[in-house]
Design a protein around this motif. Structure first.
Motif, PDB file in Angstrom:
ATOM      1  N   ALA A 100      13.584 -10.756  26.749  1.00 57.92           N
ATOM      2  CA  ALA A 100      14.120 -10.199  27.995  1.00 57.92           C
ATOM      3  C   ALA A 100      13.937 -11.170  29.160  1.00 57.92           C
ATOM      4  O   ALA A 100      14.814 -11.285  30.029  1.00 57.92           O
ATOM      5  N   ASP A 160      20.122  -0.876  32.393  1.00 60.12           N
ATOM      6  CA  ASP A 160      19.093  -1.744  31.847  1.00 60.12           C
ATOM      7  C   ASP A 160      19.054  -3.031  32.671  1.00 60.12           C
ATOM      8  O   ASP A 160      19.729  -3.144  33.697  1.00 60.12           O
ATOM      9  N   ASN A 161      18.257  -3.996  32.223  1.00 57.22           N
ATOM     10  CA  ASN A 161      18.146  -5.244  32.970  1.00 57.22           C
ATOM     11  C   ASN A 161      19.487  -5.951  33.132  1.00 57.22           C
ATOM     12  O   ASN A 161      19.822  -6.455  34.203  1.00 57.22           O
ATOM     13  N   GLU A 162      20.249  -6.009  32.054  1.00 54.99           N
ATOM     14  CA  GLU A 162      21.542  -6.694  32.105  1.00 54.99           C
ATOM     15  C   GLU A 162      22.454  -6.039  33.142  1.00 54.99           C
ATOM     16  O   GLU A 162      23.097  -6.720  33.937  1.00 54.99           O
ATOM     17  N   ASP A 163      22.499  -4.729  33.114  1.00 52.27           N
ATOM     18  CA  ASP A 163      23.322  -4.004  34.074  1.00 52.27           C
ATOM     19  C   ASP A 163      22.791  -4.199  35.484  1.00 52.27           C
ATOM     20  O   ASP A 163      23.559  -4.312  36.442  1.00 52.27           O
ATOM     21  N   MET A 207      21.309  -6.875  36.667  1.00 57.72           N
ATOM     22  CA  MET A 207      21.745  -8.195  37.145  1.00 57.72           C
ATOM     23  C   MET A 207      23.236  -8.184  37.499  1.00 57.72           C
ATOM     24  O   MET A 207      23.659  -8.797  38.475  1.00 57.72           O
ATOM     25  N   THR A 208      24.019  -7.451  36.713  1.00 62.21           N
ATOM     26  CA  THR A 208      25.451  -7.338  37.010  1.00 62.21           C
ATOM     27  C   THR A 208      25.672  -6.634  38.348  1.00 62.21           C
ATOM     28  O   THR A 208      26.487  -7.071  39.179  1.00 62.21           O
ATOM     29  N   ALA A 238      16.573 -13.776  28.789  1.00 58.99           N
ATOM     30  CA  ALA A 238      17.887 -13.223  29.143  1.00 58.99           C
ATOM     31  C   ALA A 238      18.051 -13.139  30.659  1.00 58.99           C
ATOM     32  O   ALA A 238      19.125 -13.414  31.200  1.00 58.99           O
ATOM     33  N   PHE A 239      16.974 -12.752  31.342  1.00 58.90           N
ATOM     34  CA  PHE A 239      17.005 -12.728  32.807  1.00 58.90           C
ATOM     35  C   PHE A 239      17.263 -14.120  33.356  1.00 58.90           C
ATOM     36  O   PHE A 239      18.106 -14.308  34.240  1.00 58.90           O
ATOM     37  N   THR A 277      21.307   1.796  37.544  1.00 62.18           N
ATOM     38  CA  THR A 277      21.526   0.782  36.515  1.00 62.18           C
ATOM     39  C   THR A 277      21.070   1.325  35.168  1.00 62.18           C
ATOM     40  O   THR A 277      20.215   2.215  35.099  1.00 62.18           O
ATOM     41  N   ARG A 284      20.805 -15.300  33.362  1.00 60.26           N
ATOM     42  CA  ARG A 284      21.702 -14.694  34.359  1.00 60.26           C
ATOM     43  C   ARG A 284      21.500 -15.279  35.753  1.00 60.26           C
ATOM     44  O   ARG A 284      22.333 -15.052  36.643  1.00 60.26           O
TER      45      ARG A 284
END
Length: 396
Positions: A301, A258-261, A263-264, A304-305, A256, A308
């Protein structure tokens, strides 16, 4: 007792929930990662974690305490003698770490640096604790002019090697890190991880790339992941999970950015037909904000988590279990730049819960590993107590 087919385990790297009983032994009295971030933000906006029961563990400013929490919740105390990523993760999967990994607040010993120079054929500059972004700005131009490797460490037990991909090709960087890993296996160094930190760009505008690679020690014993793999269950490692366990017990490793990726990629695994665990580490909380003592960035962050989470919750099937926890603290308001010895939250959710409730405080992170082992009927770890029969999962 009806069992789950899939367990989704999320580690929010460094999201502690208040000082542990032994915090004074680690110079961490008063540490409170979530509490201090919430105060700094004048309230955290995490409604989804709130509904699951986060503020029922202990009230967090801005997060409403749930009258009817959707999940089971508690906090866990680390038993092992350490507060680093590897110790926390290894304990989650059933190990107890008695001998802590070494840190190097004054840089690495001369003999180690000289040996690495000899083996790599390149000079070494830096050799001090530093922020990765700051040290490449400081020494990147010299590195590009001389080809010398930038070596640095942090409050963690890590030896990091930064090099420009146009100056030191990525495969050479990896070979050099393998050399460093071999050298630091010696007990007198006891370095937890060697990390390749490639970057690109020009002086003043350097950027680290996604080609980071961690070379960790192998776990000191068999983990729950080994038992699962040997019994033909899936162990899908997302983010740096595979690196943390040096690939032990992993059936599929997915990187991954980062965090966004992260979670995706987690959501992507939820559409897969598998039986076993999907294990995700969200490293940004720790690496980008905790160590850099950035409470605002950390708070953003976290929010943002939370935003999601609905994607995850709506994709959970009847036979899925979601576990959300952390591996240590890293209070951005605390002194220094080190991890902090704290309790970590544990949220356990599945679609069959009518109303969540508080579980007893866990005395070890290994309760998670024991719970997973119990669920899949594999050999239980030596440490930890299964929580499975407390999760309201009755026979259909």
């Amino acid at each position: 007792m009806k069992k789950f087919n899939r367990v989704f385990l999320i580690v929010m790297d460094s999201v502690g929930i208040g000082e542990a009983p032994d915090a004074a032994e680690f110079n961490d009295l008063g540490a409170d990662t979530l509490g201090h971030i919430a105060e700094h933000m004048k309230g955290l906006k995490m409604p989804n974690m709130g509904k699951l029961g986060l503020s029922n563990i202990r009230e967090i400013q801005g997060i409403k305490k749930a009258e009817r929490p959707l999940a089971y919740y508690t906090k866990m105390q680390e038993a092992s003698n350490g507060k680093d990523t590897m110790t926390g993760h290894w304990e989650i999967m059933g190990l107890y770490i008695e001998q802590p990994f070494r840190t190097f607040p004054d840089g690495f010993p001369d003999e180690l640096i000289q040996e690495l120079e000899k083996k790599s054929g390149r000079k070494i500059i830096g050799n001090k604790p530093a922020s990765g972004t700051e040290i490449i700005e400081e020494l990147g131009q010299e590195h590009m002019e001389t080809g010398a490797l930038i070596v640095y460490t942090s409050a963690d037990s890590v030896l990091q090697i930064a090099a420009h991909e146009d100056i030191v090709p990525i495969e050479e960087q990896y070979r050099i890190c393998e050399m460093a890993r071999e050298l630091t296996l010696d007990e007198k160094y006891m370095v937890g991880r060697v990390i390749a930190r490639p970057f690109v760009g020009d002086p003043g505008s350097f950027q680290r790339t996604a080609n980071r690679h961690d070379y960790a020690l192998k776990p000191f014993g068999r983990t729950v992941m080994n038992e699962l793999k040997d019994e033909n269950y899936d162990v899908i490692a997302l983010g740096k999970i595979s690196d943390i366990y040096d690939g032990e017990g992993v059936t599929e490793a997915i990187r991954t950015i980062d965090n966004e990726d992260g979670m995706t990629k987690l959501v992507d695994t939820m559409s897969k037909d598998f039986k076993g665990i999907s294990f995700l580490n969200l490293v940004d909380f720790d690496a980008k904000y905790g160590h850099r003592r950035d409470p605002k960035g950390y708070g953003d962050a976290l929010e943002a988590f939370d935003a999601r989470l609905p994607e995850v919750l709506e994709r959970l099937q009847e036979d899925d279990l979601l576990l959300i926890t952390a591996d240590h603290g890293n209070d951005p308001i605390h002194h220094g730049t080190d991890h902090t010895r704290e309790y970590v939250p544990l949220i356990a959710y599945h679609t069959g819960i009518e109303e969540g409730k508080e579980l007893p405080i866990s005395k070890t992170f290994a309760d998670i590993g024991a719970t997973i082992s119990d669920n899949f009927n594999v050999k239980l770890p030596s440490y930890g107590k299964s929580l499975l029969n407390q999760l309201g999962r009755e026979d259909a």
